[in-house]
Scaffold this motif. Structure first.
Motif, PDB file in Angstrom:
ATOM      1  N   GLY A 210       0.817  -1.198   0.000  1.00 59.64           N
ATOM      2  CA  GLY A 210       0.000   0.000   0.000  1.00 59.64           C
ATOM      3  C   GLY A 210       0.852   1.250   0.000  1.00 59.64           C
ATOM      4  N   ALA A 211       0.216   2.381  -0.209  1.00 61.09           N
ATOM      5  CA  ALA A 211       0.938   3.659  -0.239  1.00 61.09           C
ATOM      6  C   ALA A 211       1.634   3.906   1.089  1.00 61.09           C
ATOM      7  CB  ALA A 211      -0.023   4.802  -0.548  1.00 61.09           C
ATOM      8  N   MET A 212       2.845   4.461   1.026  1.00 59.41           N
ATOM      9  CA  MET A 212       3.620   4.719   2.231  1.00 59.41           C
ATOM     10  C   MET A 212       3.018   5.863   3.028  1.00 59.41           C
ATOM     11  SD  MET A 212       7.570   4.325   0.911  1.00 59.41           S
ATOM     12  CE  MET A 212       8.231   4.374   2.588  1.00 59.41           C
ATOM     13  N   ASP A 213       3.017   5.720   4.330  1.00 62.75           N
ATOM     14  CA  ASP A 213       2.525   6.754   5.229  1.00 62.75           C
ATOM     15  C   ASP A 213       3.469   6.807   6.420  1.00 62.75           C
ATOM     16  OD1 ASP A 213       1.266   8.469   6.952  1.00 62.75           O
ATOM     17  OD2 ASP A 213      -0.676   7.476   6.890  1.00 62.75           O
ATOM     18  N   ALA A 214       4.294   7.843   6.467  1.00 67.95           N
ATOM     19  CA  ALA A 214       5.330   7.935   7.496  1.00 67.95           C
ATOM     20  C   ALA A 214       4.742   8.034   8.904  1.00 67.95           C
ATOM     21  CB  ALA A 214       6.225   9.145   7.223  1.00 67.95           C
ATOM     22  N   LYS A 215       3.451   8.436   9.027  1.00 72.50           N
ATOM     23  CA  LYS A 215       2.845   8.612  10.345  1.00 72.50           C
ATOM     24  C   LYS A 215       2.205   7.330  10.866  1.00 72.50           C
ATOM     25  CE  LYS A 215       1.823  13.491   9.454  1.00 72.50           C
ATOM     26  NZ  LYS A 215       0.753  14.525   9.385  1.00 72.50           N
ATOM     27  N   SER A 216       2.129   6.309  10.023  1.00 77.04           N
ATOM     28  CA  SER A 216       1.443   5.085  10.415  1.00 77.04           C
ATOM     29  C   SER A 216       2.425   4.005  10.831  1.00 77.04           C
ATOM     30  CB  SER A 216       0.593   4.560   9.249  1.00 77.04           C
ATOM     31  OG  SER A 216      -0.388   5.518   8.891  1.00 77.04           O
ATOM     32  N   GLU A 217       1.954   3.126  11.682  1.00 78.43           N
ATOM     33  CA  GLU A 217       2.736   1.956  12.028  1.00 78.43           C
ATOM     34  C   GLU A 217       2.646   0.944  10.888  1.00 78.43           C
ATOM     35  OE1 GLU A 217       4.648   1.413  14.735  1.00 78.43           O
ATOM     36  OE2 GLU A 217       4.261   3.500  15.276  1.00 78.43           O
ATOM     37  N   ALA A 218       3.689   0.135  10.730  1.00 79.62           N
ATOM     38  CA  ALA A 218       3.672  -0.890   9.691  1.00 79.62           C
ATOM     39  C   ALA A 218       2.619  -1.936  10.020  1.00 79.62           C
ATOM     40  CB  ALA A 218       5.044  -1.544   9.581  1.00 79.62           C
ATOM     41  N   ALA A 219       1.906  -2.378   9.001  1.00 76.57           N
ATOM     42  CA  ALA A 219       0.926  -3.446   9.174  1.00 76.57           C
ATOM     43  C   ALA A 219       1.130  -4.459   8.079  1.00 76.57           C
ATOM     44  CB  ALA A 219      -0.497  -2.871   9.108  1.00 76.57           C
ATOM     45  N   SER A 220       0.925  -5.728   8.392  1.00 80.75           N
ATOM     46  CA  SER A 220       1.129  -6.743   7.372  1.00 80.75           C
ATOM     47  C   SER A 220       0.063  -7.816   7.474  1.00 80.75           C
ATOM     48  CB  SER A 220       2.518  -7.380   7.498  1.00 80.75           C
ATOM     49  OG  SER A 220       2.640  -8.047   8.727  1.00 80.75           O
ATOM     50  N   VAL A 221      -0.359  -8.293   6.319  1.00 78.17           N
ATOM     51  CA  VAL A 221      -1.271  -9.420   6.239  1.00 78.17           C
ATOM     52  C   VAL A 221      -0.623 -10.436   5.322  1.00 78.17           C
ATOM     53  CG1 VAL A 221      -3.552 -10.219   5.541  1.00 78.17           C
ATOM     54  CG2 VAL A 221      -3.288  -7.939   6.533  1.00 78.17           C
ATOM     55  N   VAL A 222      -0.421 -11.642   5.805  1.00 85.23           N
ATOM     56  CA  VAL A 222       0.217 -12.685   5.009  1.00 85.23           C
ATOM     57  C   VAL A 222      -0.750 -13.848   4.880  1.00 85.23           C
ATOM     58  CG1 VAL A 222       2.158 -14.268   4.823  1.00 85.23           C
ATOM     59  CG2 VAL A 222       2.499 -11.995   5.806  1.00 85.23           C
ATOM     60  N   ALA A 223      -1.107 -14.199   3.640  1.00 81.79           N
ATOM     61  CA  ALA A 223      -1.979 -15.344   3.386  1.00 81.79           C
ATOM     62  C   ALA A 223      -1.292 -16.229   2.368  1.00 81.79           C
ATOM     63  CB  ALA A 223      -3.330 -14.873   2.861  1.00 81.79           C
ATOM     64  N   SER A 224      -0.843 -17.413   2.789  1.00 84.98           N
ATOM     65  CA  SER A 224      -0.074 -18.260   1.893  1.00 84.98           C
ATOM     66  C   SER A 224      -0.236 -19.713   2.306  1.00 84.98           C
ATOM     67  CB  SER A 224       1.401 -17.878   1.940  1.00 84.98           C
ATOM     68  OG  SER A 224       2.174 -18.755   1.160  1.00 84.98           O
ATOM     69  N   ASP A 225      -0.119 -20.609   1.314  1.00 81.94           N
ATOM     70  CA  ASP A 225      -0.191 -22.024   1.651  1.00 81.94           C
ATOM     71  C   ASP A 225       1.172 -22.576   2.052  1.00 81.94           C
ATOM     72  OD1 ASP A 225      -0.022 -23.709  -1.604  1.00 81.94           O
ATOM     73  OD2 ASP A 225       1.081 -22.014  -0.824  1.00 81.94           O
ATOM     74  N   LEU A 226       2.212 -21.745   1.989  1.00 87.53           N
ATOM     75  CA  LEU A 226       3.544 -22.163   2.394  1.00 87.53           C
ATOM     76  C   LEU A 226       4.258 -20.998   3.056  1.00 87.53           C
ATOM     77  CD1 LEU A 226       4.919 -24.247  -0.629  1.00 87.53           C
ATOM     78  CD2 LEU A 226       4.366 -25.106   1.627  1.00 87.53           C
ATOM     79  N   ASP A 227       5.290 -21.328   3.804  1.00 85.21           N
ATOM     80  CA  ASP A 227       6.107 -20.293   4.419  1.00 85.21           C
ATOM     81  C   ASP A 227       7.107 -19.802   3.374  1.00 85.21           C
ATOM     82  OD1 ASP A 227       7.394 -18.614   6.136  1.00 85.21           O
ATOM     83  OD2 ASP A 227       8.521 -20.180   7.155  1.00 85.21           O
ATOM     84  N   ASN A 228       6.645 -18.991   2.433  1.00 82.71           N
ATOM     85  CA  ASN A 228       7.491 -18.572   1.318  1.00 82.71           C
ATOM     86  C   ASN A 228       7.566 -17.058   1.190  1.00 82.71           C
ATOM     87  OD1 ASN A 228       4.853 -18.223   0.450  1.00 82.71           O
ATOM     88  ND2 ASN A 228       5.180 -19.121  -1.576  1.00 82.71           N
ATOM     89  N   PHE A 229       7.528 -16.367   2.339  1.00 82.62           N
ATOM     90  CA  PHE A 229       7.571 -14.909   2.320  1.00 82.62           C
ATOM     91  C   PHE A 229       8.397 -14.404   3.489  1.00 82.62           C
ATOM     92  CE2 PHE A 229       5.814 -10.653   3.253  1.00 82.62           C
ATOM     93  CZ  PHE A 229       6.032 -10.052   2.024  1.00 82.62           C
ATOM     94  N   GLN A 230       9.245 -13.405   3.203  1.00 82.32           N
ATOM     95  CA  GLN A 230      10.083 -12.799   4.234  1.00 82.32           C
ATOM     96  C   GLN A 230       9.792 -11.305   4.298  1.00 82.32           C
ATOM     97  OE1 GLN A 230      14.340 -13.966   3.779  1.00 82.32           O
ATOM     98  NE2 GLN A 230      13.611 -15.161   2.017  1.00 82.32           N
ATOM     99  N   ILE A 231       9.654 -10.770   5.511  1.00 81.77           N
ATOM    100  CA  ILE A 231       9.402  -9.339   5.680  1.00 81.77           C
ATOM    101  C   ILE A 231      10.319  -8.802   6.781  1.00 81.77           C
ATOM    102  CG2 ILE A 231       7.455  -9.797   7.222  1.00 81.77           C
ATOM    103  CD1 ILE A 231       6.224  -7.160   6.210  1.00 81.77           C
ATOM    104  N   PHE A 232      10.905  -7.625   6.498  1.00 81.24           N
ATOM    105  CA  PHE A 232      11.782  -6.961   7.452  1.00 81.24           C
ATOM    106  C   PHE A 232      11.314  -5.519   7.589  1.00 81.24           C
ATOM    107  CE2 PHE A 232      14.340 -10.282   5.491  1.00 81.24           C
ATOM    108  CZ  PHE A 232      14.856 -10.932   6.604  1.00 81.24           C
ATOM    109  N   VAL A 233      11.267  -5.024   8.822  1.00 76.25           N
ATOM    110  CA  VAL A 233      10.868  -3.652   9.093  1.00 76.25           C
ATOM    111  C   VAL A 233      12.048  -2.936   9.743  1.00 76.25           C
ATOM    112  CG1 VAL A 233       9.287  -2.123  10.336  1.00 76.25           C
ATOM    113  CG2 VAL A 233       8.456  -4.305   9.416  1.00 76.25           C
ATOM    114  N   ARG A 234      12.434  -1.816   9.139  1.00 73.39           N
ATOM    115  CA  ARG A 234      13.540  -0.998   9.658  1.00 73.39           C
ATOM    116  C   ARG A 234      13.007   0.348  10.064  1.00 73.39           C
ATOM    117  NH1 ARG A 234      17.284  -0.333   4.926  1.00 73.39           N
ATOM    118  NH2 ARG A 234      17.785   1.462   6.196  1.00 73.39           N
ATOM    119  N   ARG A 235      13.290   0.749  11.265  1.00 80.65           N
ATOM    120  CA  ARG A 235      12.853   2.064  11.761  1.00 80.65           C
ATOM    121  C   ARG A 235      13.860   3.122  11.373  1.00 80.65           C
ATOM    122  NH1 ARG A 235       7.561   1.398  12.834  1.00 80.65           N
ATOM    123  NH2 ARG A 235       7.221  -0.512  14.030  1.00 80.65           N
TER     124      ARG A 235
END
Length: 235
Positions: A210-235
């Protein structure tokens, strides 16, 4: 920060899901990547996972990224790993969106990058990146006619052990739109040809940022049939 959604499903005709995805959310940019390894060779899933890791590792650190840095990281990985993946091939797409909404992307094969309105349907995605297949080998805009040709399964540019194919670079503005990165099972079989999700023959995956919003906290929704996704959040 951005709303992140990852959707992935193994195709009915595939022994395992060889799609992989990942993203980094940072203060000044977001990075997204999808990889689609073919069923050729026994180690496609491992290749796809390593390609995602290479992109995410190269994107760590700093306030800005440039295409040359990530292209070089992919070239080095090709040199170091091609003897381990002699029979495997893969398509990939990666995109970097700055906090201003400017996007640059690298694509190789038949993974694609596009834009959609927030909350929109897959049929409404505007796919912006080219497709590197024999069906449109002269550089034509890929359309439904090309999608139905058998040559669309033959890639003119991809990751393979024989040679390093330089990914194609494109620039565009995302504005307030959602950034989408998808494998061909998602954008072509499901989106263009209209095959219902449970009936898909190919692995199908899509990463939405989604569009970046510097004032918002990061949110994530992951829907997958396998563990095939990596996400990293840097402050």
């Amino acid at each position: 920060m951005s709303l992140v959604q990852w959707t992935s499903q193994r195709g009915r005709g595939c022994a395992d899901n060889r799609d992989q995805g990942g993203c980094i959310q940072a203060e000044f940019f977001d990075v997204g990547v999808v990889v689609d390894a073919s069923q050729q060779g026994a180690h496609g899933q491992a290749l796809a996972r390593e390609l995602v890791a290479v992109v995410l590792d190269a994107a760590q650190g700093g306030r800005a990224l440039d295409p040359e840095k990530l292209s070089q990281a992919l070239r080095v990985f090709h040199t170091q790993s091609r003897l381990r993946y002699l029979h495997e091939t893969a398509s990939y797409a990666l995109a970097v969106r700055s906090s201003t909404g400017a996007v640059w992307a690298l694509v190789c094969g038949d993974c694609r990058v596009g834009l959609m309105d927030p909350g929109g349907a897959i049929e409404q995605v505007l796919w912006l990146s080219p497709v590197h297949t024999l069906a449109n080998a002269l550089g034509q805009t890929f359309d439904e006619h090309h999608a139905r040709l058998p040559q669309r399964h033959l890639l003119t540019r991809c990751w393979n052990a024989k040679r390093f194919h330089l990914p194609e670079l494109l620039h565009f503005e995302a504005g307030g739109h959602t950034l989408c990165l998808a494998t061909d099972g998602f954008w072509l079989e499901h989106g263009s040809l209209g095959v219902l999700w449970p009936a898909l023959d190919d692995d199908a995956s899509c990463l939405q940022l989604g569009a970046m919003d510097a004032k918002s906290e990061a949110a994530s929704v992951v829907a997958s049939d396998l563990d095939n996704f990596q996400i990293f959040v840097r402050r």
